[in-house]
Design a protein around this motif. Structure first.
Motif, mmCIF file in Angstrom:
data_model
loop_
_atom_site.group_PDB
_atom_site.id
_atom_site.type_symbol
_atom_site.label_atom_id
_atom_site.label_comp_id
_atom_site.label_asym_id
_atom_site.label_seq_id
_atom_site.Cartn_x
_atom_site.Cartn_y
_atom_site.Cartn_z
ATOM 1 N N VAL A 116 8.651 43.053 -1.143
ATOM 2 C CA VAL A 116 9.863 42.418 -0.629
ATOM 3 C C VAL A 116 9.909 41.006 -1.204
ATOM 4 C CG1 VAL A 116 10.006 43.793 1.497
ATOM 5 C CG2 VAL A 116 8.701 41.664 1.505
ATOM 6 N N PRO A 117 11.094 40.452 -1.403
ATOM 7 C CA PRO A 117 11.170 39.115 -1.996
ATOM 8 C C PRO A 117 10.411 38.052 -1.199
ATOM 9 C CG PRO A 117 13.326 40.153 -1.990
ATOM 10 C CD PRO A 117 12.423 41.039 -1.182
ATOM 11 N N ASP A 118 10.507 38.116 0.130
ATOM 12 C CA ASP A 118 9.930 37.086 1.000
ATOM 13 C C ASP A 118 9.473 37.748 2.305
ATOM 14 O OD1 ASP A 118 9.428 34.922 2.692
ATOM 15 O OD2 ASP A 118 11.382 33.999 2.414
ATOM 16 N N ALA A 119 8.178 37.761 2.560
ATOM 17 C CA ALA A 119 7.644 38.438 3.754
ATOM 18 C C ALA A 119 8.121 37.781 5.046
ATOM 19 C CB ALA A 119 6.116 38.472 3.708
ATOM 20 N N ILE A 120 8.246 36.477 5.052
ATOM 21 C CA ILE A 120 8.717 35.805 6.268
ATOM 22 C C ILE A 120 10.145 36.223 6.574
ATOM 23 C CG2 ILE A 120 9.270 33.565 7.310
ATOM 24 C CD1 ILE A 120 6.783 32.472 5.800
ATOM 25 N N TYR A 121 10.980 36.294 5.562
ATOM 26 C CA TYR A 121 12.351 36.766 5.770
ATOM 27 C C TYR A 121 12.348 38.217 6.271
ATOM 28 C CZ TYR A 121 17.258 37.790 5.130
ATOM 29 O OH TYR A 121 18.561 38.171 5.355
ATOM 30 N N GLU A 122 11.442 39.029 5.760
ATOM 31 C CA GLU A 122 11.317 40.419 6.211
ATOM 32 C C GLU A 122 11.015 40.465 7.706
ATOM 33 O OE1 GLU A 122 10.977 44.707 5.800
ATOM 34 O OE2 GLU A 122 11.950 43.158 4.591
ATOM 35 N N ILE A 123 10.091 39.620 8.144
ATOM 36 C CA ILE A 123 9.716 39.567 9.559
ATOM 37 C C ILE A 123 10.902 39.131 10.407
ATOM 38 C CG2 ILE A 123 8.284 38.343 11.249
ATOM 39 C CD1 ILE A 123 6.123 38.233 8.944
ATOM 40 N N ILE A 124 11.561 38.074 9.990
ATOM 41 C CA ILE A 124 12.713 37.559 10.740
ATOM 42 C C ILE A 124 13.821 38.611 10.811
ATOM 43 C CG2 ILE A 124 14.578 35.839 10.705
ATOM 44 C CD1 ILE A 124 12.437 33.906 9.476
ATOM 45 N N SER A 125 14.072 39.290 9.708
ATOM 46 C CA SER A 125 15.105 40.333 9.686
ATOM 47 C C SER A 125 14.784 41.443 10.675
ATOM 48 C CB SER A 125 15.247 40.919 8.278
ATOM 49 O OG SER A 125 15.673 39.935 7.378
ATOM 50 N N LYS A 126 13.533 41.870 10.701
ATOM 51 C CA LYS A 126 13.132 42.927 11.637
ATOM 52 C C LYS A 126 13.280 42.452 13.074
ATOM 53 C CE LYS A 126 11.956 46.101 8.698
ATOM 54 N NZ LYS A 126 12.754 47.288 8.505
ATOM 55 N N GLN A 127 12.933 41.216 13.348
ATOM 56 C CA GLN A 127 13.084 40.693 14.700
ATOM 57 C C GLN A 127 14.558 40.664 15.116
ATOM 58 O OE1 GLN A 127 10.670 37.079 14.063
ATOM 59 N NE2 GLN A 127 9.433 37.784 15.796
ATOM 60 N N HIS A 128 15.430 40.319 14.197
ATOM 61 C CA HIS A 128 16.867 40.326 14.491
ATOM 62 C C HIS A 128 17.370 41.742 14.776
ATOM 63 C CE1 HIS A 128 18.238 36.174 13.937
ATOM 64 N NE2 HIS A 128 17.217 36.080 13.105
ATOM 65 N N GLU A 129 16.688 42.726 14.217
ATOM 66 C CA GLU A 129 17.053 44.130 14.442
ATOM 67 C C GLU A 129 16.397 44.688 15.707
ATOM 68 O OE1 GLU A 129 15.948 46.253 10.888
ATOM 69 O OE2 GLU A 129 17.211 44.991 9.627
ATOM 70 N N GLY A 130 15.687 43.839 16.443
ATOM 71 C CA GLY A 130 15.077 44.269 17.697
ATOM 72 C C GLY A 130 13.640 44.753 17.599
ATOM 73 N N TRP A 131 13.002 44.551 16.461
ATOM 74 C CA TRP A 131 11.602 44.963 16.302
ATOM 75 C C TRP A 131 10.695 44.009 17.060
ATOM 76 C CZ3 TRP A 131 9.340 48.159 12.023
ATOM 77 C CH2 TRP A 131 10.296 49.013 11.452
ATOM 78 N N GLY A 132 9.606 44.546 17.603
ATOM 79 C CA GLY A 132 8.566 43.721 18.191
ATOM 80 C C GLY A 132 7.760 43.074 17.081
ATOM 81 N N TYR A 133 7.043 42.016 17.434
ATOM 82 C CA TYR A 133 6.275 41.242 16.443
ATOM 83 C C TYR A 133 4.845 41.081 16.925
ATOM 84 C CZ TYR A 133 4.538 37.088 14.005
ATOM 85 O OH TYR A 133 3.778 36.212 13.269
ATOM 86 N N ILE A 134 3.885 41.368 16.032
ATOM 87 C CA ILE A 134 2.477 41.160 16.342
ATOM 88 C C ILE A 134 1.837 40.402 15.185
ATOM 89 C CG2 ILE A 134 0.234 42.216 16.762
ATOM 90 C CD1 ILE A 134 1.731 44.554 18.071
ATOM 91 N N LYS A 135 1.251 39.256 15.488
ATOM 92 C CA LYS A 135 0.485 38.490 14.505
ATOM 93 C C LYS A 135 -0.937 39.038 14.520
ATOM 94 C CE LYS A 135 -0.689 35.229 11.654
ATOM 95 N NZ LYS A 135 -0.392 35.395 10.252
ATOM 96 N N VAL A 136 -1.409 39.498 13.376
ATOM 97 C CA VAL A 136 -2.754 40.044 13.273
ATOM 98 C C VAL A 136 -3.712 38.911 12.952
ATOM 99 C CG1 VAL A 136 -4.256 41.689 12.086
ATOM 100 C CG2 VAL A 136 -1.838 42.241 12.454
ATOM 101 N N ALA A 137 -4.701 38.726 13.807
ATOM 102 C CA ALA A 137 -5.697 37.681 13.592
ATOM 103 C C ALA A 137 -7.011 38.106 14.246
ATOM 104 C CB ALA A 137 -5.222 36.367 14.202
ATOM 105 N N GLN A 138 -8.088 37.585 13.727
ATOM 106 C CA GLN A 138 -9.413 37.856 14.308
ATOM 107 C C GLN A 138 -10.008 36.551 14.750
ATOM 108 O OE1 GLN A 138 -9.572 40.821 15.208
ATOM 109 N NE2 GLN A 138 -11.244 41.725 14.090
#
Length: 138
Positions: A116-138
């Motif tokens: 995808v051109p920009d992963a952050i934009y991909e995340i924001i777009s999915k959130q606007h479409e109602g997707w849940g968001y999970i930040k993966v971290a250890q």
């Protein structure tokens, strides 16, 4: 009169309760770390969700230091990524800007990974479409 009021309440709430039961399960995972434990964790989470909710739509947005996780010669989870994308249980989207900064081209990616051109934009777009968001971290 009281029975009519109860009937009206039930009829009004029924569509709301029905919609709550059938809400789509859509989650985008955000991973930026080179930590292989975190990379394994996202695979574990996706497998768990897809077993419990086979209809779930799951996506992983990869950028920054996580780039090696989707590179053929560096990934320790390449087989899992190929299996999950082939079975359509999840999609993996890597940031084109991260690839460009690191002089990586599509031929170096694990099969099944999309750019995808920009992963952050991909995340924001999915959130606007109602997707849940999970930040993966250890």
């Amino acid at each position: 009169m009281r029975k009519n009021n109860m009937l009206i309440v039930v009829l009004v709430l029924l569509p709301v309760l029905t919609m709550a039961q059938s809400a789509a399960y859509k989650v985008i995972f955000d991973i930026t770390t080179a930590d292989t434990a975190a990379q394994k964790a996202v695979i574990r989470q996706i497998r768990g969700i897809s077993q419990a909710r086979p209809e779930a739509q799951l996506e992983v947005a990869i950028y920054s230091e996580a780039l090696p996780m989707v590179m053929k010669d560096k990934s320790i989870i390449a087989d899992a990524i190929q299996e999950l994308t082939a079975s359509k249980k999840a999609s993996f989207k890597v940031c084109g800007m991260t690839m460009k900064r690191n002089n990586v081209d599509k031929s170096q990616l694990v099969a099944g990974v999309d750019v995808v051109p920009d992963a952050i934009y991909e995340i924001i777009s999915k959130q606007h479409e109602g997707w849940g968001y999970i930040k993966v971290a250890q």
